[in-house]
Scaffold this active site. Sequence first.
Site, PDB file in Angstrom:
ATOM      1  N   GLN A   1       0.775  -1.226   0.000  1.00 47.03           N
ATOM      2  CA  GLN A   1       0.000   0.000   0.000  1.00 47.03           C
ATOM      3  C   GLN A   1       0.813   1.286   0.000  1.00 47.03           C
ATOM      4  O   GLN A   1       0.303   2.343  -0.281  1.00 47.03           O
ATOM      5  CB  GLN A   1      -0.934  -0.002   1.207  1.00 47.03           C
ATOM      6  CG  GLN A   1      -2.365  -0.279   0.736  1.00 47.03           C
ATOM      7  CD  GLN A   1      -3.175  -0.968   1.787  1.00 47.03           C
ATOM      8  OE1 GLN A   1      -3.153  -0.550   2.921  1.00 47.03           O
ATOM      9  NE2 GLN A   1      -3.866  -2.014   1.382  1.00 47.03           N
TER      10      GLN A   1
ATOM     11  N   GLU B   1       2.313 -20.323 -53.773  1.00 44.60           N
ATOM     12  CA  GLU B   1       2.292 -18.889 -53.466  1.00 44.60           C
ATOM     13  C   GLU B   1       2.220 -18.053 -54.741  1.00 44.60           C
ATOM     14  O   GLU B   1       1.568 -17.007 -54.776  1.00 44.60           O
ATOM     15  CB  GLU B   1       3.513 -18.492 -52.626  1.00 44.60           C
ATOM     16  CG  GLU B   1       3.555 -19.126 -51.233  1.00 44.60           C
ATOM     17  CD  GLU B   1       2.273 -18.950 -50.429  1.00 44.60           C
ATOM     18  OE1 GLU B   1       1.598 -17.908 -50.580  1.00 44.60           O
ATOM     19  OE2 GLU B   1       1.923 -19.871 -49.659  1.00 44.60           O
TER      20      GLU B   1
ATOM     21  N   ASP C   1      -6.727 -22.059 -47.046  1.00 43.56           N
ATOM     22  CA  ASP C   1      -7.300 -21.344 -48.189  1.00 43.56           C
ATOM     23  C   ASP C   1      -8.731 -21.801 -48.452  1.00 43.56           C
ATOM     24  O   ASP C   1      -9.619 -20.999 -48.720  1.00 43.56           O
ATOM     25  CB  ASP C   1      -6.485 -21.618 -49.462  1.00 43.56           C
ATOM     26  CG  ASP C   1      -5.068 -21.080 -49.356  1.00 43.56           C
ATOM     27  OD1 ASP C   1      -4.849 -20.149 -48.561  1.00 43.56           O
ATOM     28  OD2 ASP C   1      -4.186 -21.598 -50.076  1.00 43.56           O
TER      29      ASP C   1
HETATM   30 ZN    ZN Z   1      -2.326 -20.732 -49.886  1.00 39.15          ZN
END
Ligand code: ZN
Length: 611
Positions: free
Chosen positions: A134, A429, A505
Amino acid sequence: MDKKRRPGMGNLLIAYLLIAFMLFGVYVLLYKPVDVDKTYTDYQLKQDIKANKVVSVEVSQNKEIPTGTINVKLQDKSIEYYTPDVNETMKILEGKDIKYSLNDVSRAKLVERMMPYIFVSVLFAIYMMGLTTQINSASGVGGSAGLSDFGKSRARKDKKTGITFDDVAGLEEEKEELSEIVDFLKDPAKYTEIGARIPKGIILEGPPGTGKTLLAKAISGEADVPFFSISGSDFVEMFVGVGAARVRDLFADAKENSPCIVFIDEIDAVARRRGTGLGGGHDEREQTLNQLLVEMDGFGENEGIIVLAATNRVDILDPAILRPGRFDRRVMVGRPDVKGREAILKVHTKKKPLGDDVDLHEIARTTAGFSGADLENLVNEAAIKTAKEERKYITKKDLDDAFIKLGIGTEKKSRVVSEKEKKIAAYHESGHAILFHLLDEMEEVYTISIIPNGSGAGGYTMPLPDQDEMFWSKTRMLQNIQVSMGGRIAESLIFDDITTGASQDIKQASSVARSMITKYGFSENLGFLSYEAGEGEEVFIGREIGHQKPYSEAVAAQIDEEVKKIIDFCYSEAERILKENIDILHKSAELLLEKEKVTGAEFLELFDENK
Ligand code: ZN
Ligand code: ADP
Ligand code: MG
């Protein structure tokens, strides 16, 4: 909040010591066997008195029974012995020219007598502990003297880290991004005068071993300012209040030594989203986090203290920590690409003689997914082997052996990616990226990477941040689905087989397609109606079985049919586009295989050449 919580570490420590001391005392009084001399007797005492050897005698008698413990102080030593009858012993002593006393005190009595003291001590200890949580800051930096150094000592201060940006390889963009911090630390006044605001807190985010600590040290080395570091896991302490006290002391030190760097490693250990901890040390963590926030808010923007924090998971951090004026800048420190790995290998082989057959570029190629620490480890392992075999040069074979040795570790094994896997990832990708570029409602590509992230994903294609559009058009949603499909389609165009790499995905595409029908009313057949499960929740399996669906089976079938239509349309569109651009698909995949990480600009060049 006018009263800051300022735990007085000294008080806390004293309280704990006091309690320990008392418990020990009680233990001794009650249980420790008295070392009595069993050979000594009243008779022996008589002899010693005659011989003038006795200085004083203390007789402790238990009133209820005649026995007692006699403490005899001789000239050269003290002896304690039991007497079967205290009265007999007293008779020996009476009238002799020695000091003696009779106490009717047994051990139990002793403890009884001590009770008031024990009681008061315990109260005192409790009072001190109360103070600890405190006590407020009205008294300034008080309470950090003497014993309170206990809470201070863990923050390590390395005046000079001696590490510079040259020691950090491959993180060129990151270094570039942080160079303004270095400049600021060198001369804070320059920035203050012109009114420029420099961030107080920067989060370095990235997987373990990618050089976050190294980067933080290099900043301090480059700017030639002190480096204070502390690790979040240090805060996970036994005693409540210690973590908070350490944070306070750390910042007190930093303020005295500014400009400087404060580095908090593993910040997630303290700054985890509140309410997600599973018991245990929860309060402690919260207190520590609060103290950290108080400290961060407590110094001004340009005071010359830069707080760097490292974590591998920003998503689990308490949002409070990411607010403006706290850690409002993020620098991503990712696993290195081929070029980065080669640079790191160069740094770590600088002082190691390499044989002529060692080709660092080749090693860089075969170590996709390795972090800087992994590479350092690899080189070190090879060096150890070379030294052990008393050879002067590290050869290709040493490195190969080290690679196998390290690669065999179960966890690392998953990081070593085969050429085939890399190739699949590169086409996958590229499929996403080409669609990003060619579909007009989608954002441009920012980076494409096939550096494995160690948790299964083979790469990513990241678009530029979208333009904050409030609404998505139907076209945009359809194109979004096509982009999601691009990865799998590219794989299927090139390889005989397809992989599981597209599960995320597929999930994404289905969820967008479904929401088009059930949420946004894009279907002409189903019309301007919402078919959501209620309050925006997705229908989940358990409910679907029950009768919670707000529509009939017939409608459900119709929804499925509409979703399927969207999916089929998008698939054939995406496939058509990729087939038409198969040359670019090949080129893009090749580029990715070579560099592992490709910028948006480099990717776009592929299209220029084609035209
Ligand atoms: Zn993918
Ligand atoms: P992190 O803090 O991200 O977990 P570290 O900075 O502690 O990683 O890195 C551990 C070690 O790995 C470093 O001491 C260094 O030897 C090596 N290392 C990691 N990244 C790099 C890099 N980019 N350049 C040179 N060495 C690196
Ligand atoms: Mg580290």
